[in-house]
Scaffold this motif. Structure first.
Motif, PDB file in Angstrom:
ATOM      1  N   LYS A 154     -14.113 -69.103   6.386  1.00 39.66           N
ATOM      2  CA  LYS A 154     -14.425 -70.489   6.017  1.00 39.66           C
ATOM      3  C   LYS A 154     -13.187 -71.212   5.501  1.00 39.66           C
ATOM      4  N   ARG A 155     -12.344 -70.516   4.751  1.00 42.63           N
ATOM      5  CA  ARG A 155     -11.114 -71.129   4.239  1.00 42.63           C
ATOM      6  C   ARG A 155     -10.164 -71.459   5.383  1.00 42.63           C
ATOM      7  N   ALA A 210     -11.427 -74.594   6.955  1.00 41.47           N
ATOM      8  CA  ALA A 210     -11.136 -75.774   6.129  1.00 41.47           C
ATOM      9  C   ALA A 210      -9.658 -76.158   6.229  1.00 41.47           C
TER      10      ALA A 210
END
Length: 61
Positions: free
Chosen positions: A15-16, A19
């Motif tokens: 997820k990072r 992002a």
């Protein structure tokens, strides 16, 4: 998010990366230093994830 990459869960790391990739795309060259730092973090996260995947493959072999 300033946690060392090795403390993140696999899903949190993915997820990072997502992002950071969105930030790089959004800001482009207008924020080169920020994009450069984000890209470096993505590389570190990918290295951690690759190591985890390799370890899982060794265990299941």
């Amino acid at each position: 998010m300033n946690h060392p990459p090795e403390t993140l869960s696999f899903l949190a790391a993915v997820k990072r990366i997502e992002a950071l990739t969105q930030e790089i795309r959004r800001d482009g060259l207008a924020a080169f230093e920020k994009a450069e730092a984000a890209y470096a973090e993505v590389q570190e996260l990918r290295a951690v994830l690759n190591a985890r995947i390799s370890e899982l493959r060794r265990r299941s072999a």
